[in-house]
Design a protein around this motif. Structure first.
Motif, PDB file in Angstrom:
ATOM      1  N   GLU A  57      62.058 -72.351  41.679  1.00 17.04           N
ATOM      2  CA  GLU A  57      62.143 -73.610  40.945  1.00 17.04           C
ATOM      3  C   GLU A  57      63.322 -73.590  39.975  1.00 17.04           C
ATOM      4  O   GLU A  57      64.049 -74.574  39.830  1.00 17.04           O
ATOM      5  CB  GLU A  57      60.838 -73.857  40.186  1.00 17.04           C
ATOM      6  CG  GLU A  57      60.774 -75.180  39.435  1.00 17.04           C
ATOM      7  CD  GLU A  57      60.851 -76.392  40.338  1.00 17.04           C
ATOM      8  OE1 GLU A  57      61.276 -77.463  39.846  1.00 17.04           O
ATOM      9  OE2 GLU A  57      60.500 -76.276  41.521  1.00 17.04           O
ATOM     10  N   ALA A  58      63.549 -72.461  39.313  1.00 11.41           N
ATOM     11  CA  ALA A  58      64.683 -72.343  38.392  1.00 11.41           C
ATOM     12  C   ALA A  58      66.005 -72.451  39.144  1.00 11.41           C
ATOM     13  O   ALA A  58      66.934 -73.147  38.704  1.00 11.41           O
ATOM     14  CB  ALA A  58      64.606 -71.011  37.639  1.00 11.41           C
ATOM     15  N   ILE A  59      66.098 -71.764  40.298  1.00 13.88           N
ATOM     16  CA  ILE A  59      67.338 -71.815  41.093  1.00 13.88           C
ATOM     17  C   ILE A  59      67.611 -73.235  41.584  1.00 13.88           C
ATOM     18  O   ILE A  59      68.744 -73.731  41.517  1.00 13.88           O
ATOM     19  CB  ILE A  59      67.240 -70.838  42.286  1.00 13.88           C
ATOM     20  CG1 ILE A  59      67.226 -69.388  41.773  1.00 13.88           C
ATOM     21  CG2 ILE A  59      68.393 -71.045  43.263  1.00 13.88           C
ATOM     22  CD1 ILE A  59      66.859 -68.372  42.834  1.00 13.88           C
ATOM     23  N   ARG A  60      66.557 -73.899  42.046  1.00 16.64           N
ATOM     24  CA  ARG A  60      66.714 -75.261  42.550  1.00 16.64           C
ATOM     25  C   ARG A  60      67.157 -76.215  41.433  1.00 16.64           C
ATOM     26  O   ARG A  60      68.056 -77.050  41.627  1.00 16.64           O
ATOM     27  CB  ARG A  60      65.396 -75.726  43.166  1.00 16.64           C
ATOM     28  CG  ARG A  60      65.450 -77.092  43.815  1.00 16.64           C
ATOM     29  CD  ARG A  60      64.263 -77.339  44.723  1.00 16.64           C
ATOM     30  NE  ARG A  60      62.994 -77.025  44.106  1.00 16.64           N
ATOM     31  CZ  ARG A  60      62.220 -76.001  44.461  1.00 16.64           C
ATOM     32  NH1 ARG A  60      62.610 -75.171  45.413  1.00 16.64           N
ATOM     33  NH2 ARG A  60      61.061 -75.789  43.865  1.00 16.64           N
ATOM     34  N   THR A  61      66.566 -76.082  40.268  1.00 14.32           N
ATOM     35  CA  THR A  61      66.890 -76.977  39.153  1.00 14.32           C
ATOM     36  C   THR A  61      68.312 -76.759  38.662  1.00 14.32           C
ATOM     37  O   THR A  61      69.077 -77.715  38.472  1.00 14.32           O
ATOM     38  CB  THR A  61      65.895 -76.765  37.993  1.00 14.32           C
ATOM     39  OG1 THR A  61      64.567 -76.992  38.470  1.00 14.32           O
ATOM     40  CG2 THR A  61      66.192 -77.712  36.848  1.00 14.32           C
ATOM     41  N   LEU A  62      68.688 -75.493  38.435  1.00 10.91           N
ATOM     42  CA  LEU A  62      70.045 -75.209  37.964  1.00 10.91           C
ATOM     43  C   LEU A  62      71.082 -75.520  39.043  1.00 10.91           C
ATOM     44  O   LEU A  62      72.234 -75.838  38.724  1.00 10.91           O
ATOM     45  CB  LEU A  62      70.137 -73.748  37.515  1.00 10.91           C
ATOM     46  CG  LEU A  62      69.307 -73.411  36.264  1.00 10.91           C
ATOM     47  CD1 LEU A  62      69.315 -71.918  35.999  1.00 10.91           C
ATOM     48  CD2 LEU A  62      69.814 -74.171  35.044  1.00 10.91           C
ATOM     49  N   GLY A  63      70.659 -75.455  40.303  1.00 10.19           N
ATOM     50  CA  GLY A  63      71.553 -75.856  41.383  1.00 10.19           C
ATOM     51  C   GLY A  63      71.925 -77.328  41.309  1.00 10.19           C
ATOM     52  O   GLY A  63      73.059 -77.716  41.658  1.00 10.19           O
ATOM     53  N   ARG A  64      70.988 -78.149  40.840  1.00  7.02           N
ATOM     54  CA  ARG A  64      71.271 -79.580  40.653  1.00  7.02           C
ATOM     55  C   ARG A  64      72.358 -79.783  39.607  1.00  7.02           C
ATOM     56  O   ARG A  64      73.216 -80.671  39.736  1.00  7.02           O
ATOM     57  CB  ARG A  64      69.995 -80.313  40.216  1.00  7.02           C
ATOM     58  CG  ARG A  64      68.883 -80.336  41.254  1.00  7.02           C
ATOM     59  CD  ARG A  64      69.082 -81.463  42.255  1.00  7.02           C
ATOM     60  NE  ARG A  64      69.183 -82.753  41.595  1.00  7.02           N
ATOM     61  CZ  ARG A  64      68.137 -83.481  41.210  1.00  7.02           C
ATOM     62  NH1 ARG A  64      66.896 -83.016  41.393  1.00  7.02           N
ATOM     63  NH2 ARG A  64      68.318 -84.670  40.658  1.00  7.02           N
ATOM     64  N   VAL A  65      72.346 -78.949  38.560  1.00  2.75           N
ATOM     65  CA  VAL A  65      73.383 -79.031  37.527  1.00  2.75           C
ATOM     66  C   VAL A  65      74.738 -78.646  38.124  1.00  2.75           C
ATOM     67  O   VAL A  65      75.748 -79.321  37.886  1.00  2.75           O
ATOM     68  CB  VAL A  65      73.034 -78.110  36.337  1.00  2.75           C
ATOM     69  CG1 VAL A  65      74.155 -78.130  35.298  1.00  2.75           C
ATOM     70  CG2 VAL A  65      71.720 -78.536  35.696  1.00  2.75           C
ATOM     71  N   ALA A  66      74.743 -77.569  38.892  1.00  4.51           N
ATOM     72  CA  ALA A  66      76.001 -77.125  39.520  1.00  4.51           C
ATOM     73  C   ALA A  66      76.560 -78.195  40.457  1.00  4.51           C
ATOM     74  O   ALA A  66      77.775 -78.455  40.466  1.00  4.51           O
ATOM     75  CB  ALA A  66      75.755 -75.826  40.283  1.00  4.51           C
ATOM     76  N   GLU A  67      75.681 -78.837  41.223  1.00  3.83           N
ATOM     77  CA  GLU A  67      76.123 -79.898  42.137  1.00  3.83           C
ATOM     78  C   GLU A  67      76.776 -81.044  41.371  1.00  3.83           C
ATOM     79  O   GLU A  67      77.767 -81.625  41.823  1.00  3.83           O
ATOM     80  CB  GLU A  67      74.932 -80.426  42.934  1.00  3.83           C
ATOM     81  CG  GLU A  67      74.411 -79.453  43.972  1.00  3.83           C
ATOM     82  CD  GLU A  67      73.122 -79.949  44.598  1.00  3.83           C
ATOM     83  OE1 GLU A  67      72.719 -81.103  44.309  1.00  3.83           O
ATOM     84  OE2 GLU A  67      72.501 -79.190  45.366  1.00  3.83           O
ATOM     85  N   ALA A 159      66.175 -77.909  33.379  1.00  7.74           N
ATOM     86  CA  ALA A 159      67.359 -77.053  33.391  1.00  7.74           C
ATOM     87  C   ALA A 159      67.584 -76.405  32.032  1.00  7.74           C
ATOM     88  O   ALA A 159      67.932 -75.216  31.940  1.00  7.74           O
ATOM     89  CB  ALA A 159      68.581 -77.859  33.814  1.00  7.74           C
ATOM     90  N   GLN A 160      67.402 -77.176  30.960  1.00  7.09           N
ATOM     91  CA  GLN A 160      67.546 -76.620  29.611  1.00  7.09           C
ATOM     92  C   GLN A 160      66.531 -75.507  29.369  1.00  7.09           C
ATOM     93  O   GLN A 160      66.851 -74.469  28.779  1.00  7.09           O
ATOM     94  CB  GLN A 160      67.377 -77.741  28.579  1.00  7.09           C
ATOM     95  CG  GLN A 160      68.523 -78.736  28.558  1.00  7.09           C
ATOM     96  CD  GLN A 160      68.209 -79.984  27.755  1.00  7.09           C
ATOM     97  OE1 GLN A 160      67.033 -80.364  27.584  1.00  7.09           O
ATOM     98  NE2 GLN A 160      69.234 -80.649  27.251  1.00  7.09           N
ATOM     99  N   PHE A 161      65.307 -75.725  29.838  1.00  9.66           N
ATOM    100  CA  PHE A 161      64.245 -74.732  29.649  1.00  9.66           C
ATOM    101  C   PHE A 161      64.566 -73.445  30.406  1.00  9.66           C
ATOM    102  O   PHE A 161      64.501 -72.341  29.849  1.00  9.66           O
ATOM    103  CB  PHE A 161      62.916 -75.307  30.131  1.00  9.66           C
ATOM    104  CG  PHE A 161      61.763 -74.345  30.029  1.00  9.66           C
ATOM    105  CD1 PHE A 161      61.094 -74.181  28.826  1.00  9.66           C
ATOM    106  CD2 PHE A 161      61.359 -73.611  31.127  1.00  9.66           C
ATOM    107  CE1 PHE A 161      60.031 -73.287  28.726  1.00  9.66           C
ATOM    108  CE2 PHE A 161      60.302 -72.717  31.035  1.00  9.66           C
ATOM    109  CZ  PHE A 161      59.637 -72.563  29.837  1.00  9.66           C
TER     110      PHE A 161
END
Length: 601
Positions: A57-67, A159-161
């Motif tokens: 879940e963390a990888i998926r969420t931070l991946g959205r930021v990278a995208e 993502a912040q969390f």
């Protein structure tokens, strides 16, 4: 002859390599025990699914930021240039410092950040560089999340969390070779600190049955019913979900209207009865209140189907009926703390629909009824994660207590996780005895049906605030609650944020006295008058936003407890002779604190 295990060196010198080798052998022995304790349960149950789920879940969420950033190459280059410029400035500053020239820091820690208090973090150019490089990188990453375009607020919040968890874990203060204090400690003790720490790590993994339960206090100094949860009283009623405690009076007369306390079941009730100096329960008894308190069962598999309706009927309703038998009083004033307050509000909305007026007034301690601004715990309450939790609960019939304990620790990872990792497992220092942290570690389970209902109806869909929640076939409307409400928020609360409690105050249909306490979810509530700590604010009608209300509010130093008691006394000032447990129709079953509170998760 060997030196005593862990004996500190008394003078600065080169390491004693013989003692160092002995301590490294002890360290490796502890590491083997820790590894065995971790792997043994995995052989029985397989890899913990919650670990894989949280990581993905963390990888998926931070991946959205990278995208978001990769979709705009120009903006991405500008962000990288900004980071590169700061590191060039840091390198130039470090070179000046290494040559003995004065140099202004590029990044400094926050005043309350205790990780970098050791003088060497500033005086030694190498450690100063590590510290500033970490601060520059973590703050740049925070800006990247904040400035990412095209993210919905829920994804940004998650993502912040997750970034906070990662940046807290990667602090140079957490690693032996990048922490000057740990290096000094290890050299001074010839590695004995690491050996002690690894031994405690193995013990904590064993006690967690394969999962690390970070020790936060020394439990050997506390015994429930003796020096903690020790206010005299009796268990006067017991069913499948609760024991009801009635406390011995300390005054000749008491207010006629009894007080019922509905504590959270996520932790045990004795947060309100830690010791005589801190005990809200003992203080309330001393003011002349007949105090009753629910002690929830620590659920097992057979409680799997116990939902919110059961907690209402077998919890609050059963307590009301028992109080009437014990005192002859049909009406009570009630307190609900945290999720116990949410249940109390749900119950009062149900009672309002049924024209049941047995709860004549209510006090809420840091409790939410509107979850719009519910804070970082909402990170764990999206559809996918709730489904994962529900799948886990189906296997056992409950959610293990360690799950919620870990979630609460993650709200403040630097203070509640990594400072303990460093102090206990690297410095090898056993924590001191602290009653609040003993209570915090005495976790409880949650029945599957109850917890699933709570997560979905409150955190995910916010149905109670919207007037859409149904219980026992009744649609609940908080506006129908006309009884007076005393609503306590805590200014620095991470669990029930003050903004959330403030918004919830607008949901009730009767008069609401909002009080904002200093400090957080626990210290803001457990703040006895004799300590003269913190302060509280009172400000009349709950209108506008919290900041607007606070700007006009009156600040009073010290505890809000006497203000609350005057609120209670004004509503129903009539007094009667003091009531002892067993004075009514119910014979005491055993002494307080009872048996349910003793069960361990």
């Amino acid at each position: 002859m060997d030196k005593p295990y862990g004996e500190e060196k008394t003078q600065s010198s080169a390491p004693d390599f013989e003692e160092l080798s002995r301590n490294m052998a002890r360290f490796l022995e502890g590491a083997t025990k820790a590894t065995t304790a971790y792997l043994k349960p995995l052989e029985e149950r397989g890899a913990p699914p919650e670990i894989a789920s949280d990581a993905s879940e963390a990888i998926r969420t931070l991946g959205r930021v990278a995208e978001s950033w990769l979709s705009d190459p120009q903006k991405s280059l500008e962000a990288q240039a900004r980071l590169g410029s700061q590191f060039l400035d840091l390198w130039a500053s470090t070179l000046k410092k290494a040559q003995g020239e004065p140099a202004e820091p590029v990044a400094e820690p926050e005043p309350k950040d205790n990780r970098f208090k050791d003088p060497e973090w500033s005086e030694n150019p190498v450690f100063d560089f590590l510290k500033q490089a970490y601060l520059i990188s973590s703050r740049w990453a925070e800006d990247m999340v904040e400035e990412a375009e095209g993210l919905d607020e829920r994804t940004r919040h998650k993502a912040q969390f997750y970034l906070k968890q990662i940046s807290s874990a990667l602090s140079p203060s957490n690693f032996l070779l990048t922490n000057p204090e740990l290096i000094r400690e290890t050299i001074r003790e010839n590695g004995a600190n690491l050996a002690r720490g690894m031994a405690m790590l193995a013990e904590d993994i064993q006690s967690g049955r394969g999962e690390l339960r970070i020790r936060q206090t020394d439990p050997s100094n506390f015994k429930i019913g003796v020096n903690i949860a020790a206010t005299p009283g009796k268990v006067i009623f017991r069913n499948d979900l609760i024991e009801l405690l009635q406390y011995e009076p300390t005054t000749k007369q008491v207010l006629k209207r009894p007080l019922l306390i509905v504590p959270p079941w996520i932790n045990k009730y004795y947060i309100l009865d830690l010791n005589p100096e801190k005990s809200f329960i003992r203080w309330a008894v001393d003011q002349g209140l007949t105090v009753f308190c629910i002690s929830w069962v620590n659920p097992e598999a057979q409680h799997a189907e116990k939902g919110f309706e059961h907690y209402m009927r077998e919890g609050i309703f059963a307590a009301l009926e028992a109080i009437e038998q014990a005192t002859g009083e049909k009406k009570v004033t009630a307190i609900g703390y945290c999720v116990g307050g949410t249940l109390l509000a749900v119950t009062m909305a149900y009672m309002a629909a049924k024209r049941d007026k047995r709860i004549d007034s209510a006090t809420f301690f840091t409790a939410q009824v509107d979850f719009t601004h519910a804070g970082d715990l909402k990170v764990f309450a999206d559809e996918e994660q709730i489904r994962t939790i529900e799948t886990q609960m189906k296997k056992r019939g409950y959610l293990d207590g360690s799950h919620m304990a870990n979630a609460f620790n993650m709200l403040r990872p630097t203070d509640l996780i990594w400072s303990n990792v460093v102090n206990v497992y690297m410095k090898g220092r056993a924590p001191t005895a602290f009653d609040l942290l003993y209570w915090n570690s005495d976790s409880t389970r949650m029945p599957a049906a109850n917890h699933a209902f709570y997560l979905r109806n409150c955190y995910l869909e916010n149905k109670l605030a919207k007037g859409e929640m149904e219980l026992a076939g009744v649609k609940l409307d908080l506006k129908k609650i006309k009884a007076p409400i005393f609503n306590l928020a805590a200014k620095e609360d991470h669990i029930a944020p003050a903004r959330s409690v403030f918004l919830g105050s607008k949901a009730f249909g009767g008069p609401v006295d909002l009080v904002l306490a200093g400090s957080g979810h626990i210290a803001g509530v457990v703040n006895p008058p004799n300590k003269q700590k913190y302060q509280f604010w009172t400000g009349g009608p709950v209108e506008g936003e919290l900041d607007d209300w606070l700007a006009k509010a009156k600040e009073t130093p010290g505890s809000w407890w006497p203000y609350w008691f005057s609120w209670i006394e004004k509503q129903a000032p009539k007094k009667v002779p003091a009531r002892s447990p067993g004075g009514g129709k119910l014979e005491p079953l055993c002494d307080a604190p009872g048996t349910y509170v003793l069960a361990k998760a």
